[in-house]
Design a protein around this motif. Structure first.
Motif, PDB file in Angstrom:
ATOM      1  N   GLN A  52       0.923  -1.242   0.027  1.00 27.78           N
ATOM      2  CA  GLN A  52       0.146  -0.048   0.015  1.00 27.78           C
ATOM      3  C   GLN A  52       1.031   1.235   0.136  1.00 27.78           C
ATOM      4  OE1 GLN A  52      -3.676  -0.010   2.657  1.00 27.78           O
ATOM      5  NE2 GLN A  52      -2.930  -1.896   3.304  1.00 27.78           N
ATOM      6  N   PHE A  53       2.260   1.116   0.325  1.00 25.49           N
ATOM      7  CA  PHE A  53       3.072   2.227   0.642  1.00 25.49           C
ATOM      8  C   PHE A  53       3.331   2.696  -0.866  1.00 25.49           C
ATOM      9  CE2 PHE A  53       3.970   0.556   4.722  1.00 25.49           C
ATOM     10  CZ  PHE A  53       3.431   1.549   5.516  1.00 25.49           C
ATOM     11  N   GLY A  54       3.206   1.815  -1.730  1.00 25.37           N
ATOM     12  CA  GLY A  54       3.688   2.171  -3.254  1.00 25.37           C
ATOM     13  C   GLY A  54       5.091   2.513  -3.596  1.00 25.37           C
ATOM     14  N   ASP A  55       6.020   1.907  -2.654  1.00 26.81           N
ATOM     15  CA  ASP A  55       7.502   2.038  -2.763  1.00 26.81           C
ATOM     16  C   ASP A  55       8.083   0.805  -3.143  1.00 26.81           C
ATOM     17  OD1 ASP A  55      10.127   2.673  -2.162  1.00 26.81           O
ATOM     18  OD2 ASP A  55       9.606   3.938  -0.319  1.00 26.81           O
ATOM     19  N   PRO A  56       8.642   0.760  -4.603  1.00 25.37           N
ATOM     20  CA  PRO A  56       9.413  -0.375  -5.136  1.00 25.37           C
ATOM     21  C   PRO A  56      10.677  -0.835  -4.223  1.00 25.37           C
ATOM     22  CG  PRO A  56       8.660   1.149  -6.645  1.00 25.37           C
ATOM     23  CD  PRO A  56       8.369   1.855  -5.526  1.00 25.37           C
ATOM     24  N   VAL A  57      11.235   0.312  -3.800  1.00 24.14           N
ATOM     25  CA  VAL A  57      12.294  -0.245  -2.957  1.00 24.14           C
ATOM     26  C   VAL A  57      12.149  -0.643  -1.762  1.00 24.14           C
ATOM     27  CG1 VAL A  57      14.232   0.934  -1.491  1.00 24.14           C
ATOM     28  CG2 VAL A  57      13.628   2.100  -3.701  1.00 24.14           C
ATOM     29  N   LEU A  58      10.968  -0.412  -0.977  1.00 19.93           N
ATOM     30  CA  LEU A  58      10.395  -1.137   0.187  1.00 19.93           C
ATOM     31  C   LEU A  58      10.132  -2.393  -0.373  1.00 19.93           C
ATOM     32  CD1 LEU A  58       9.680  -1.358   3.185  1.00 19.93           C
ATOM     33  CD2 LEU A  58       7.750  -0.156   2.528  1.00 19.93           C
ATOM     34  N   SER A 258       4.643  10.404   2.471  1.00 20.61           N
ATOM     35  CA  SER A 258       4.042   9.401   1.266  1.00 20.61           C
ATOM     36  C   SER A 258       3.845   8.052   2.329  1.00 20.61           C
ATOM     37  CB  SER A 258       4.749   9.140   0.395  1.00 20.61           C
ATOM     38  OG  SER A 258       5.848   8.453   0.286  1.00 20.61           O
ATOM     39  N   LEU A 259       4.526   7.600   3.198  1.00 16.26           N
ATOM     40  CA  LEU A 259       4.268   6.354   3.921  1.00 16.26           C
ATOM     41  C   LEU A 259       2.929   6.496   4.927  1.00 16.26           C
ATOM     42  CD1 LEU A 259       8.077   5.328   4.784  1.00 16.26           C
ATOM     43  CD2 LEU A 259       6.426   4.761   2.916  1.00 16.26           C
ATOM     44  N   LEU A 260       2.675   7.752   5.175  1.00 14.04           N
ATOM     45  CA  LEU A 260       1.343   7.627   5.874  1.00 14.04           C
ATOM     46  C   LEU A 260       0.035   7.559   5.328  1.00 14.04           C
ATOM     47  CD1 LEU A 260       2.609  10.911   7.735  1.00 14.04           C
ATOM     48  CD2 LEU A 260       2.268   8.760   8.875  1.00 14.04           C
ATOM     49  N   ARG A 261       0.226   7.218   4.040  1.00 17.63           N
ATOM     50  CA  ARG A 261      -0.969   7.030   3.093  1.00 17.63           C
ATOM     51  C   ARG A 261      -1.701   5.661   3.553  1.00 17.63           C
ATOM     52  NH1 ARG A 261       1.633   8.344  -2.629  1.00 17.63           N
ATOM     53  NH2 ARG A 261       2.609   6.254  -1.848  1.00 17.63           N
ATOM     54  N   ILE A 262      -1.058   4.613   4.130  1.00 15.61           N
ATOM     55  CA  ILE A 262      -1.614   3.517   4.482  1.00 15.61           C
ATOM     56  C   ILE A 262      -2.792   3.441   5.121  1.00 15.61           C
ATOM     57  CG2 ILE A 262      -0.035   3.127   6.562  1.00 15.61           C
ATOM     58  CD1 ILE A 262       0.295   0.324   5.604  1.00 15.61           C
ATOM     59  N   ALA A 263      -3.768   2.716   4.951  1.00 18.88           N
ATOM     60  CA  ALA A 263      -5.085   2.614   5.713  1.00 18.88           C
ATOM     61  C   ALA A 263      -4.843   2.027   7.177  1.00 18.88           C
ATOM     62  CB  ALA A 263      -6.037   1.746   4.860  1.00 18.88           C
TER      63      ALA A 263
END
Length: 453
Positions: A52-58, A258-263
């Motif tokens: 959900q974070f939408g971060d490919p690196v993560l 941007s990592l705060l977007r997670i539900a």
């Protein structure tokens, strides 16, 4: 008549085991009806919730950790070991078959004192089987099977904890990156401020005290740069080892904001025991020790062993080979073993009770973790709102302090105090954002991380 006597003997021996101990009442636990705070809207958690974070690196870091983390690899070997132990226990339910072949040439003396040479060969096929009269073997096998399942649940729990740890570590790293940017920005601002104070002092409009104060403020901010970089390096090393690599640099992806977007997930309390693998593991450990208790109690009862052999012998002294066979059985009933069987049964009961208390403790800990995570998410959000307002108010105070100093209405110390206050509250706001992300991650982990039995 003989069967009646055997039945009576079995009943007497079974009585030696005593009544089957019940699970201690204090080990029971019931799911609470609701959470202390707002439990949120129950949602189905996806097994790959971190996407959900939408971060490919993560995503790449989590994938590498699930493949190469040493703790997870060790958990996998424990599953393989438990599987082998289950297969070993289950094999006792089947007959044991063996073959014996031998041969050679020999010389012996017969009754008339004459040496006799012969070449002989013999072979036997042996079959033995223990009849599981009172369920001892099946109970042992079932206990090993449940222990095997518990090891699988333990591996799943390790996997969920590992995933949450990687995601939390990455969020903390991105928070440190933003903290470094803020500190470096502050250093540049104070360098400019120091230049202004130095020119004012050289021109005779400022005092050396103000110059020294500006220099001290610059060094205080500059000191935070290497300290923050040290924390970043340590966090990178920890993440590298966590994903199975040597300590080194970590690639960066999305910013902390941007990592705060997670539900924010939620669940009913009654659903928690079915969502967490550690609870399932404790439950299966309890079931395994309970079946081990059945096996220990069954050792008071007789065992029936059946055996048979078939084979043949061929020799140069015999005109034709001779076939051999035997069929038989034996019953072994324990009569006196110095209290060994009773001690084994008592030890098994104690292990079962310990597993029952461990299950209760696991469930209580699970509810505590969910409660703490939910409280953390709610309270940190409230704290962030207050911090945002404090940042605005402190920035306004700094602007007014600068105007008063430049107009000659206040000392430079008043401006320095406002600058220190603004830096402090901005660092607190960044720390709060990192804590909010990790609190949501902890909530995902405490709710099972999308695991299903």
């Amino acid at each position: 008549m003989k069967s009646f006597r055997a039945l009576c003997l079995a009943s007497v021996l079974a009585g030696c085991a005593g009544p089957r101990p019940a699970v201690p009442p204090l080990a029971s636990v019931e799911a609470q009806e609701r959470w202390r705070g707002n439990g949120g809207t129950p949602i189905a958690i996806d097994g790959e919730w971190w996407r959900q974070f939408g971060d490919p690196v993560l995503d790449a870091l989590v994938a590498k950790a699930l493949e190469r983390n040493t703790d997870l690899l060790i958990a996998g070997t424990k599953v393989a070991e438990a599987r082998a132990q289950f297969r070993q226990a289950a094999s006792r339910l089947l007959p044991s078959v063996g073959i014996d072949g031998r041969g050679g040439r020999s010389r012996s003396v017969n009754l008339f004192g004459v040496g006799v040479d012969q070449t002989q060969a013999a072979g036997e096929l042996t079959i033995s089987y223990e009849v599981d009269l009172f369920g001892r073997i099946s109970a042992t096998s079932d206990a090993a099977r449940k222990a095997f399942q518990a090891s699988e649940f333990a591996r799943d729990a390790t996997r969920i904890t590992l995933t949450a740890t990687v995601v939390s570590g990455y969020a903390l790293l991105r928070g440190l990156d933003e903290q470094l940017l803020l500190v470096e920005e502050t250093v540049k601002s104070r360098e400019l401020e120091l230049g202004v104070i130095r020119r004012r002092t050289d021109a005779g409009y400022g005092s050396k005290l103000e110059l020294a104060q500006a220099q001290a403020a610059l060094e205080a901010a500059a000191r935070l740069v290497p300290a923050t970089r040290r924390s970043i390096s340590q966090q990178e090393n920890a993440l590298s080892v966590l994903v199975g690599d040597m300590p080194g640099e970590i690639l960066r992806g999305e910013r902390l904001e941007s990592l705060l977007r997670i539900a924010v997930p939620g669940a009913l309390p009654s659903e928690l025991v079915r969502r967490r693998p550690d609870i399932a593991k404790a439950e299966m450990r309890l079931a395994s020790t309970d079946r081990s208790l059945d096996a220990a109690r069954a050792r008071f009862l007789p065992t029936l062993q059946l055996s048979g052999t078939v084979g043949g012998v061929a020799s140069t002294l015999l005109g034709n080979p001779i076939s051999l066979f035997s069929l038989g059985g034996s019953i072994l009933a324990p009569l006196f073993q110095g209290g060994e069987l009773r001690a084994q049964a008592d030890a098994s009961a104690a292990r079962r009770d310990a597993a029952a208390f461990a299950y209760r403790g696991t469930v209580l800990t699970a509810f505590e973790e969910v409660e703490n995570a939910m409280t953390g998410v709610a309270r940190l959000s409230q704290e962030q709102d207050a911090l945002d307002r404090q940042v605005v108010a402190t920035a306004t105070a700094l602007d007014l302090a600068r105007r008063r100093y430049r107009s000659g209405y206040s000392s430079y110390l008043e401006q320095l105090d406002a600058e220190r206050s603004l830096l402090e509250v901005r660092l607190q706001a960044l720390s709060n954002r990192s804590e909010r992300v990790t609190a949501v991650i902890a909530l995902y982990r405490s709710l099972g991380g999308g695991w299903t039995r």
